[in-house]
Write a protein that holds these residues in place. Structure first.
Motif, short mmCIF file in Angstrom:
data_model
loop_
_atom_site.label_atom_id
_atom_site.label_comp_id
_atom_site.label_asym_id
_atom_site.label_seq_id
_atom_site.Cartn_x
_atom_site.Cartn_y
_atom_site.Cartn_z
N MET A 1 116.74 -18.29 23.73
CA MET A 1 118.15 -18.28 23.99
C MET A 1 118.58 -19.52 24.77
N ALA A 2 117.73 -20.47 24.88
CA ALA A 2 118.04 -21.66 25.66
C ALA A 2 119.33 -22.29 25.19
N GLY A 3 120.26 -22.49 26.12
CA GLY A 3 121.52 -23.15 25.79
C GLY A 3 122.52 -22.24 25.11
N THR A 4 122.25 -20.93 25.04
CA THR A 4 123.16 -20.01 24.37
C THR A 4 124.42 -19.83 25.20
N SER A 5 125.55 -19.83 24.56
CA SER A 5 126.79 -19.58 25.27
C SER A 5 127.71 -18.79 24.36
N GLY A 6 128.72 -18.14 24.95
CA GLY A 6 129.67 -17.35 24.16
C GLY A 6 130.66 -16.65 25.04
N SER A 7 131.52 -15.87 24.43
CA SER A 7 132.54 -15.12 25.15
C SER A 7 132.19 -13.65 25.16
N CYS A 59 118.42 -25.34 29.87
CA CYS A 59 117.02 -25.09 29.55
C CYS A 59 116.61 -25.89 28.32
N GLU A 60 115.40 -26.38 28.34
CA GLU A 60 114.87 -27.10 27.19
C GLU A 60 114.10 -26.11 26.32
N ALA A 61 114.23 -26.28 25.03
CA ALA A 61 113.47 -25.45 24.10
C ALA A 61 111.99 -25.75 24.29
N PRO A 62 111.14 -24.74 24.21
CA PRO A 62 109.71 -25.00 24.36
C PRO A 62 109.22 -25.91 23.23
N ALA A 63 108.30 -26.76 23.56
CA ALA A 63 107.75 -27.68 22.56
C ALA A 63 106.94 -26.89 21.55
N ALA A 64 107.12 -27.22 20.29
CA ALA A 64 106.35 -26.58 19.24
C ALA A 64 104.92 -27.08 19.30
#
Length: 155
Positions: A1-7, A59-64
């Motif tokens: 959910m890194a960087g997830t935003s909404g209302s 947050c940074e997405a985990p490295a693959a």
């Protein structure tokens, strides 16, 4: 959910996003109060009160994990003789085209395999925490037999 935003519905105007600090991830909600002022409210991901520690950032997405490099081999045994695939392969396949073959796994007793049979052994996962076949496979042909043996392994 890194960087997830909404209302979130049901409030005058509420925005949220998942942020990270020196400890980990947390939820920040931005609420417009009755006077129109923007009020940030921080909670842990379970909804409990949270006080950020250190620098707050997206947050940074985990490295693959890197894809492993796979080496494949195809060997043919015509007539009498043995091909051995050492332990550590990711997959091994035998096709008995004509005649018969015997297969011995990990130094065990050989088993006769008839013409037209295809057998495969393999593992699902490779890479840093990967799996491999722990035994060596010995494939022996007899006069008049034709065997195809394929194998893959990480390099």
């Amino acid at each position: 959910m890194a960087g997830t935003s909404g209302s979130v519905a049901g409030r005058a105007d509420v925005e949220y996003e998942i942020l990270c600090d020196d400890v980990g991830a947390f939820l920040r909600r931005y609420v417009l109060d009755d006077s129109g002022a923007l009020v940030p409210v921080d909670t842990d991901l379970d909804g409990g009160t949270y006080a950020p520690v250190g620098t707050v950032r997206r947050c940074e997405a985990p490295a693959a994990p890197p894809n492993p490099v796979i080496d494949g081999t195809l060997q043919r045994q015509t007539g009498a003789g043995t091909i051995t695939v050492p332990a550590g392969a990711r997959s091994v396949t035998l096709v008995v085209v004509t005649g018969t073959a015997s297969v011995a796994i990990g130094g065990g007793a050989p088993v006769t395999v008839p013409q037209g049979t295809s057998l495969t052994w393999g593992v699902d996962r490779g890479g840093d925490t990967g799996e491999s076949l722990q035994d060596a496979y010995a494939f022996t042909g007899v006069a008049g037999s034709d065997l195809l043996i394929t194998s893959t392994r990480e390099i």
